[in-house]
Design an enzyme around this catalytic site. Structure first.
Site, PDB file in Angstrom:
ATOM      1  N   SER A 190      78.202 -14.370  11.430  1.00 51.12           N
ATOM      2  CA  SER A 190      79.441 -15.136  11.591  1.00 51.12           C
ATOM      3  C   SER A 190      79.525 -15.817  12.948  1.00 51.12           C
ATOM      4  O   SER A 190      80.433 -16.578  13.201  1.00 51.12           O
ATOM      5  CB  SER A 190      80.629 -14.201  11.454  1.00 51.12           C
ATOM      6  OG  SER A 190      80.563 -13.231  12.484  1.00 51.12           O
TER       7      SER A 190
ATOM      8  N   ASP B  77      76.463 -13.432  25.261  1.00 56.11           N
ATOM      9  CA  ASP B  77      76.886 -12.485  24.223  1.00 56.11           C
ATOM     10  C   ASP B  77      76.727 -11.045  24.689  1.00 56.11           C
ATOM     11  O   ASP B  77      77.646 -10.231  24.581  1.00 56.11           O
ATOM     12  CB  ASP B  77      76.065 -12.683  22.940  1.00 56.11           C
ATOM     13  CG  ASP B  77      76.177 -14.095  22.424  1.00 56.11           C
ATOM     14  OD1 ASP B  77      77.077 -14.818  22.867  1.00 56.11           O
ATOM     15  OD2 ASP B  77      75.347 -14.468  21.574  1.00 56.11           O
TER      16      ASP B  77
ATOM     17  N   HIS C  98      77.444 -23.252  24.941  1.00 54.09           N
ATOM     18  CA  HIS C  98      76.126 -23.820  25.265  1.00 54.09           C
ATOM     19  C   HIS C  98      76.049 -24.183  26.751  1.00 54.09           C
ATOM     20  O   HIS C  98      75.394 -25.141  27.129  1.00 54.09           O
ATOM     21  CB  HIS C  98      75.787 -25.021  24.364  1.00 54.09           C
ATOM     22  CG  HIS C  98      75.521 -24.608  22.941  1.00 54.09           C
ATOM     23  ND1 HIS C  98      74.302 -24.105  22.540  1.00 54.09           N
ATOM     24  CD2 HIS C  98      76.318 -24.573  21.851  1.00 54.09           C
ATOM     25  CE1 HIS C  98      74.366 -23.809  21.242  1.00 54.09           C
ATOM     26  NE2 HIS C  98      75.582 -24.071  20.800  1.00 54.09           N
TER      27      HIS C  98
END
Ligand code: GLA
Length: 389
Positions: free
Chosen positions: A126, A175, A35
């Site tokens: 996941s 990501d 984060h």
């Protein structure tokens, strides 16, 4: 070989004529720096050898025919390259369609359709970025198929853009960047404020990276994710009245302590504290790794989890159980939640001789407390997207 099965499925569904390409894009795990990517901080993720396989062929018309071996019950989902927009019924195909749309927004309109079969061996939902893997894979296929002049870094940015604007999740760049830029045996130390990055070898002598999957689906996760993001924005706006910064990642711990009074709300103050401290922890962790101090790296991973649990509040009983049980086991160097949180996975560094005990003990304690089983994966760090054939 997995890809051969995906190719066989493609031929069964769509025939074997024409030029058929076989591709792969990895999933990712973040070692530390959670984060922080939408707060102008640092992250330290790596690509995995598990990911998404895609078999694709260009069409002469505008039709899109998509099939996922992970969602066989949905069958072949058909649409068109014209009028791309997110639709509930489109289900997972909103990810590849979002990327096609994003190419168009960036001046590279996809004019022809395609047939596509996907299979991912990343556990769905996941937190190992199955969606970003599909996005980068789609971009990589479009580049190969239509000759678009884009770099892998562009593919990361296009993937993130599609996730933000087409799929409505306000994610950062981590990501897609980790997946598009992955390098075997290395994690990526990325400054999300500037996109400057450095590869750092992960040399874990006599230890493995173990992913523990909580099997708790993220559910409300996406809306909570956006909520955390806006709490950080509120904190930043208030801090800016006291100090000249452009992101929370600009602050050291000392500066944060000095100026934190400017943040009016106690909750937003804790969110900002996490963002600032986690960024500094990530910098320290990479330094520790460079000095071959894996023990210190592990301690920083543990501290990251505590901060995500207490200040950022994105863990929940499932992830806390996995991590707290892991900490009890001798031979665990570090353990923390990874990814967005609210379910998903944890990442642990475990000494070789402790891996079996880890899986057995953490697994049993989790089943006992949570009432269903966790899954465990000993993973390897892999490369970015490739054309297999
Ligand atoms: C998700 C997002 C990333 C990042 C992480 C939390 O994985 O997609 O951009 O914000 O959560 O670190």
């Amino acid at each position: 070989m997995v890809w051969e099965e995906v190719l066989a499925k493609f031929k069964e569904l769509f025939g074997d004529e024409g030029e058929i390409g076989v591709y792969f894009a990895p999933g990712r795990v973040n070692m530390i720096g959670e984060h922080t990517d939408y707060n102008g901080g640092h992250v330290f993720p790596c690509a995995l050898t598990i990911g998404t396989y895609g078999v694709a062929r260009k069409r002469e018309d505008k039709k899109l025919r998509f099939y996922s071996m992970n969602f066989e019950n949905l069958g072949v989902l058909e649409s068109s390259v014209e009028g791309l927009k997110p639709e509930k019924e489109a289900d997972w195909t909103n990810y590849p369609k979002g990327v096609m749309w994003a190419f168009g927004e960036k001046g590279m309109k996809v004019e022809q359709g395609m047939d596509l079969v996907l299979f991912g061996n990343i556990p769905n939902g996941s937190g190992l970025s199955s969606s970003a893997s599909v996005e980068v894979l789609t971009g990589f296929i479009l580049k190969d198929m239509f000759g678009f002049d884009v770099t892998n870094q562009d593919l990361a940015l296009i993937g993130q853009y599609s996730e933000n604007k087409f799929n409505g999740v306000n994610c950062g760049i981590m990501d897609q960047f980790a997946i598009a830029m992955g390098k075997c045996g290395h994690a990526i130390f990325l400054d999300t404020a500037t996109l400057k990055y450095e590869y750092a070898p992960i040399k874990l002598e006599n230890a493995k990276i173990v992913i523990s999957c909580s099997n708790k689906k993220r559910g409300l996760g996406d809306s909570k994710y956006n909520e955390r993001r806006s709490e950080c924005e509120t904190a930043l706006a208030q801090l800016k009245e006291a100090v000249n910064i452009s992101a929370l990642g600009d602050l050291t711990e000392e500066q944060f302590e000095q100026y934190k009074g400017a943040i009016k709300d106690e909750v937003c103050r804790r969110r900002a504290k996490h963002a600032v401290y986690e960024n500094q922890r990530t910098i320290k962790a990479v330094e520790a790794l460079k000095n071959n101090d894996v023990a210190l790296f592990g301690e920083l991973m543990n501290a990251s989890h505590v901060s995500l649990r207490d200040d950022y509040e994105v863990t929940g009983i499932e992830l806390d159980t996995l991590v707290e049980e892991a900490w009890k086991i001798e031979g665990v160097i570090g353990s923390r939640m990874t990814g967005a949180g609210f379910g998903g996975c944890t990442v642990s560094i475990v000494k070789d001789e402790a891996v079996d005990t880890f899986i057995e003990k953490v697994g049993a304690a989790y089943q006992d407390k949570i009432g269903y089983a966790a899954d465990f994966y000993v993973v390897e760090i892999g490369d970015g997207p490739v054309k297999i054939k």
